[in-house]
Write an enzyme that holds these catalytic residues in place. Structure first.
Site, PDB file in Angstrom:
ATOM      1  N   PHE A 130      14.504 -42.110  -7.396  1.00  0.00           N
ATOM      2  CA  PHE A 130      14.541 -43.076  -8.145  1.00  0.00           C
ATOM      3  C   PHE A 130      13.127 -44.218  -7.651  1.00  0.00           C
ATOM      4  CE2 PHE A 130      16.264 -47.413  -7.718  1.00  0.00           C
ATOM      5  CZ  PHE A 130      15.796 -47.911  -8.864  1.00  0.00           C
ATOM      6  N   ASP A 147      12.050 -29.531   2.724  1.00  0.00           N
ATOM      7  CA  ASP A 147      12.733 -30.458   3.115  1.00  0.00           C
ATOM      8  C   ASP A 147      12.158 -30.851   4.586  1.00  0.00           C
ATOM      9  OD1 ASP A 147      15.159 -31.339   4.617  1.00  0.00           O
ATOM     10  OD2 ASP A 147      16.399 -30.027   3.392  1.00  0.00           O
ATOM     11  N   ASP A 176       9.372 -33.698  -1.446  1.00  0.00           N
ATOM     12  CA  ASP A 176      10.664 -33.612  -1.891  1.00  0.00           C
ATOM     13  C   ASP A 176      11.492 -32.467  -1.903  1.00  0.00           C
ATOM     14  OD1 ASP A 176      13.220 -34.491  -3.512  1.00  0.00           O
ATOM     15  OD2 ASP A 176      11.812 -36.582  -3.658  1.00  0.00           O
ATOM     16  N   TYR A 211      24.702 -42.363   7.220  1.00  0.00           N
ATOM     17  CA  TYR A 211      23.649 -43.054   6.597  1.00  0.00           C
ATOM     18  C   TYR A 211      23.245 -44.340   7.426  1.00  0.00           C
ATOM     19  CZ  TYR A 211      21.037 -45.498   2.891  1.00  0.00           C
ATOM     20  OH  TYR A 211      19.833 -45.927   2.082  1.00  0.00           O
ATOM     21  N   THR A 227      18.029 -35.988   7.914  1.00  0.00           N
ATOM     22  CA  THR A 227      17.041 -36.530   7.247  1.00  0.00           C
ATOM     23  C   THR A 227      16.243 -37.691   7.962  1.00  0.00           C
ATOM     24  OG1 THR A 227      17.552 -35.451   5.330  1.00  0.00           O
ATOM     25  CG2 THR A 227      16.078 -37.256   5.158  1.00  0.00           C
ATOM     26  N   ARG A 257      26.296 -44.968  -7.382  1.00  0.00           N
ATOM     27  CA  ARG A 257      25.941 -46.379  -7.215  1.00  0.00           C
ATOM     28  C   ARG A 257      26.387 -47.242  -8.376  1.00  0.00           C
ATOM     29  NH1 ARG A 257      20.135 -45.863  -4.090  1.00  0.00           N
ATOM     30  NH2 ARG A 257      19.961 -44.071  -5.630  1.00  0.00           N
ATOM     31  N   ALA A 305      11.251 -46.397   4.735  1.00  0.00           N
ATOM     32  CA  ALA A 305      12.332 -47.128   3.958  1.00  0.00           C
ATOM     33  C   ALA A 305      13.595 -47.171   4.701  1.00  0.00           C
ATOM     34  CB  ALA A 305      12.546 -46.385   2.630  1.00  0.00           C
TER      35      ALA A 305
HETATM   36  P1  NAD Z   1      17.187 -41.107  -4.430  1.00  0.00           P
HETATM   37  O1  NAD Z   1      18.316 -40.403  -4.184  1.00  0.00           O
HETATM   38  O2  NAD Z   1      16.743 -41.373  -5.671  1.00  0.00           O
HETATM   39  O3  NAD Z   1      15.887 -40.828  -3.679  1.00  0.00           O
HETATM   40  C1  NAD Z   1      15.880 -40.145  -2.389  1.00  0.00           C
HETATM   41  C2  NAD Z   1      14.669 -39.027  -2.772  1.00  0.00           C
HETATM   42  O4  NAD Z   1      14.619 -38.245  -1.269  1.00  0.00           O
HETATM   43  C3  NAD Z   1      15.301 -37.639  -3.546  1.00  0.00           C
HETATM   44  O5  NAD Z   1      14.323 -37.477  -4.441  1.00  0.00           O
HETATM   45  C4  NAD Z   1      15.796 -36.914  -2.767  1.00  0.00           C
HETATM   46  O6  NAD Z   1      15.661 -35.316  -3.280  1.00  0.00           O
HETATM   47  C5  NAD Z   1      14.838 -36.716  -1.428  1.00  0.00           C
HETATM   48  N1  NAD Z   1      15.162 -36.175  -0.225  1.00  0.00           N
HETATM   49  C6  NAD Z   1      16.360 -36.305   0.415  1.00  0.00           C
HETATM   50  N2  NAD Z   1      16.598 -35.733   1.479  1.00  0.00           N
HETATM   51  C7  NAD Z   1      15.316 -35.113   1.602  1.00  0.00           C
HETATM   52  C8  NAD Z   1      15.122 -34.271   2.520  1.00  0.00           C
HETATM   53  N3  NAD Z   1      15.787 -33.619   3.775  1.00  0.00           N
HETATM   54  N4  NAD Z   1      13.793 -33.736   2.409  1.00  0.00           N
HETATM   55  C9  NAD Z   1      12.853 -34.091   1.457  1.00  0.00           C
HETATM   56  N5  NAD Z   1      13.382 -34.680   0.281  1.00  0.00           N
HETATM   57  C10 NAD Z   1      14.631 -35.231   0.491  1.00  0.00           C
HETATM   58  O7  NAD Z   1      17.376 -42.727  -3.749  1.00  0.00           O
HETATM   59  P2  NAD Z   1      16.582 -43.986  -3.727  1.00  0.00           P
HETATM   60  O8  NAD Z   1      17.287 -45.139  -4.104  1.00  0.00           O
HETATM   61  O9  NAD Z   1      15.100 -43.832  -4.544  1.00  0.00           O
HETATM   62  O10 NAD Z   1      16.178 -44.159  -2.231  1.00  0.00           O
HETATM   63  C11 NAD Z   1      14.856 -44.073  -1.761  1.00  0.00           C
HETATM   64  C12 NAD Z   1      14.972 -44.566  -0.079  1.00  0.00           C
HETATM   65  O11 NAD Z   1      15.066 -45.875  -0.020  1.00  0.00           O
HETATM   66  C13 NAD Z   1      15.779 -43.805   0.618  1.00  0.00           C
HETATM   67  O12 NAD Z   1      15.330 -43.743   2.030  1.00  0.00           O
HETATM   68  C14 NAD Z   1      17.050 -44.964   0.760  1.00  0.00           C
HETATM   69  O13 NAD Z   1      17.636 -44.747   2.040  1.00  0.00           O
HETATM   70  C15 NAD Z   1      16.246 -46.255   0.544  1.00  0.00           C
HETATM   71  N6  NAD Z   1      16.923 -47.452   0.165  1.00  0.00           N
HETATM   72  C16 NAD Z   1      17.212 -47.388  -1.147  1.00  0.00           C
HETATM   73  C17 NAD Z   1      18.031 -48.293  -1.626  1.00  0.00           C
HETATM   74  C18 NAD Z   1      18.423 -48.517  -3.186  1.00  0.00           C
HETATM   75  O14 NAD Z   1      18.982 -49.541  -3.722  1.00  0.00           O
HETATM   76  N7  NAD Z   1      17.964 -47.879  -4.186  1.00  0.00           N
HETATM   77  C19 NAD Z   1      18.705 -49.221  -0.759  1.00  0.00           C
HETATM   78  C20 NAD Z   1      18.280 -49.251   0.545  1.00  0.00           C
HETATM   79  C21 NAD Z   1      17.568 -48.100   0.974  1.00  0.00           C
HETATM   80  N1  UDP Z   2      31.126 -50.207  -6.658  1.00  0.00           N
HETATM   81  C1  UDP Z   2      32.247 -50.252  -7.493  1.00  0.00           C
HETATM   82  N2  UDP Z   2      32.544 -49.292  -8.694  1.00  0.00           N
HETATM   83  C2  UDP Z   2      31.717 -48.446  -8.776  1.00  0.00           C
HETATM   84  C3  UDP Z   2      30.621 -48.268  -7.766  1.00  0.00           C
HETATM   85  C4  UDP Z   2      30.421 -49.021  -6.823  1.00  0.00           C
HETATM   86  O1  UDP Z   2      33.133 -51.406  -7.773  1.00  0.00           O
HETATM   87  O2  UDP Z   2      31.676 -47.539  -9.642  1.00  0.00           O
HETATM   88  C5  UDP Z   2      31.153 -51.062  -5.594  1.00  0.00           C
HETATM   89  C6  UDP Z   2      31.103 -50.681  -4.325  1.00  0.00           C
HETATM   90  O3  UDP Z   2      32.458 -50.324  -3.809  1.00  0.00           O
HETATM   91  C7  UDP Z   2      30.476 -51.639  -3.447  1.00  0.00           C
HETATM   92  C8  UDP Z   2      29.464 -52.345  -4.664  1.00  0.00           C
HETATM   93  O4  UDP Z   2      29.930 -51.726  -5.900  1.00  0.00           O
HETATM   94  O5  UDP Z   2      31.014 -52.758  -3.022  1.00  0.00           O
HETATM   95  C9  UDP Z   2      27.820 -51.600  -4.516  1.00  0.00           C
HETATM   96  O6  UDP Z   2      28.089 -50.277  -4.437  1.00  0.00           O
HETATM   97  P1  UDP Z   2      26.856 -49.254  -4.367  1.00  0.00           P
HETATM   98  O7  UDP Z   2      27.442 -48.018  -4.106  1.00  0.00           O
HETATM   99  O8  UDP Z   2      25.946 -49.456  -5.624  1.00  0.00           O
HETATM  100  O9  UDP Z   2      25.907 -49.913  -3.098  1.00  0.00           O
HETATM  101  P2  UDP Z   2      26.166 -50.344  -1.573  1.00  0.00           P
HETATM  102  O10 UDP Z   2      26.052 -51.628  -1.506  1.00  0.00           O
HETATM  103  O11 UDP Z   2      27.806 -50.192  -1.288  1.00  0.00           O
HETATM  104  O12 UDP Z   2      25.537 -49.440  -1.040  1.00  0.00           O
END
Ligand code: NAD
Ligand code: UDP
Length: 332
Positions: free
Chosen positions: A35, A80, A55, A168, A115, A209, A137
């Site tokens: 994403f 990976d 990826d 995580y 990872t 999520r 990240a």
């Molecule tokens: P996502 O799952 O959409 O993207 C993660 C990507 O990493 C995927 O394309 C997946 O295939 C790839 N991946 C996972 N493990 C791998 C591995 N071992 N080798 C190669 N590729 C691998 O998630 P996202 O929301 O886009 O998150 C991206 C980054 O941002 C992550 O590191 C996540 O922890 C961090 N992050 C995101 C959020 C958010 O709200 N979206 C919040 C906090 C942190």
């Molecule tokens: N949550 C919810 N219903 C859902 C998915 C998530 O009520 O179908 C709640 C979850 O318990 C958390 C908040 O929404 O309190 C945010 O969840 P998310 O998984 O998006 O991210 P988090 O902040 O927990 O990493």
């Protein structure tokens, strides 16, 4: 506005201008088919860089990169990062690879833990070898279920290392420890962003999520599933604001070896989020309440004063506008 603040702002603007004029920058984006990573790849291509997406397509999708797949400065290495992949030399590394949905923490705990630790080590070694600048990240989850609110970068967090989210939360914490260790021992220019809940187009409807889940439920006329009583809070940042912040951290000054929070500022309860989604989708869906998962944080909001001070970064897209953009994208 103080003199020091003005000086920092000018430096950032100049470095951003230089960055856009460079055409010979090779950048690796791990997790580039995910994403956040796919939006970042698009911005980097638009700024003239050569972009290599690494990826394993675990939670990433082909469709996320379909618009840029044939770009002459873009390529994909399916690998990976846990397994020491052969990677080309690079000037910059954005290390985003990691599953991030709590729904995956039960099914893939070892994969996620390794990872963010073993995988991060491999990327840091690559940065040392090629003298590359790297961005890691990290996540708001390093604060666990926070006892300090809002959370500044100096707060050490409250993580249950043995709980269901530990794979995580704690692996991101150790990933950060590795970045500091490599910075101290090898002088790597590695910067860390602690990303708070971010949403937008390309999140999978079955991601687990809250935003994609509520949107897909509301649009299909199914009940929205609130976990717990819905009083838990989060802030939500639209993906364009987050990518802007990530780029500013990579390109700005004063961040070598350091960490900064990035996230939305408007704290909202999950109950209020559900009601907002129902209203924006004009949906007749009801709401059902399910048990709150173990260790689900009760409140969360970033202190982003450091990002504001260093980069003049402030998210601009509010939740109404961001949800509407996400819905519009589903229809395209
Ligand atoms: P996502 O799952 O959409 O993207 C993660 C990507 O990493 C995927 O394309 C997946 O295939 C790839 N991946 C996972 N493990 C791998 C591995 N071992 N080798 C190669 N590729 C691998 O998630 P996202 O929301 O886009 O998150 C991206 C980054 O941002 C992550 O590191 C996540 O922890 C961090 N992050 C995101 C959020 C958010 O709200 N979206 C919040 C906090 C942190
Ligand atoms: N949550 C919810 N219903 C859902 C998915 C998530 O009520 O179908 C709640 C979850 O318990 C958390 C908040 O929404 O309190 C945010 O969840 P998310 O998984 O998006 O991210 P988090 O902040 O927990 O990493």
């Amino acid at each position: 506005m103080g003199g020091e603040y003005q000086k920092i702002t000018v430096t950032v603007l100049l470095s951003a201008r230089n960055f856009h004029s460079m055409s010979e920058v090779t950048t690796i984006v791990t997790g580039g088919a995910g994403f956040l990573g796919s939006h970042l790849c698009e911005e980097l291509l638009a700024s003239g860089q050569e972009v290599i997406c690494v990826d394993n397509f675990g939670s990433g999708q082909d469709s996320n990169v379909s618009q840029i797949r044939d770009h002459n400065r873009f390529r994909i290495i399916e690998a990976d990062i846990r397994k020491l992949p052969e990677l080309p030399p690079a000037d910059r590394i954005y290390h985003l690879a990691s599953r991030a949905s709590p729904a995956d923490f039960t099914e893939f705990p070892v994969q996620i833990a390794l990872t963010n630790t073993q995988g991060t080590k491999h990327l840091l070694e690559h940065a040392v070898e090629h003298d590359a600048k790297m961005l890691f990240a990290s996540t708001s989850e390093v604060y666990g279920d926070p006892e300090v609110h809002p959370q500044p970068e100096t707060y050490n967090g409250n993580v249950n290392i043995r709980g269901p989210r530990g794979c995580y939360d704690e692996s991101k914490r150790f990933g950060e420890t590795l970045t500091v260790a490599y910075h101290n021992e090898y002088d790597v220019d590695v910067r860390t962003v602690r990303i708070f809940n971010t949403y937008g187009p390309r999140m999978r409807p079955d991601d687990g999520r809250v935003v994609p889940t509520f949107l897909s439920q509301a649009l299909q006329g199914e009940d929205l599933t609130i976990y717990g009583d819905g009083n838990q809070t989060r802030t939500f940042c639209y993906v364009d604001d987050m990518v802007d912040g990530i780029l500013k951290v990579m390109n700005g000054g004063g961040m070598k070896g350091d960490v900064v929070n990035l996230g939305g500022q408007n704290e909202i309860s999950i109950q209020a989020l559900a009601e907002t989604v129902l209203q924006i989708c004009d949906s007749d869906s009801g709401i059902t309440y399910e048990p709150l998962p173990e260790d689900d944080p009760t409140q969360r909001k970033p202190d982003v004063s450091k990002a504001e001070r260093l980069f003049d970064w402030d998210p601009t897209i509010d939740i109404q506008e961001g949800l509407q953009k996400t819905i519009d994208d589903l229809g395209e």
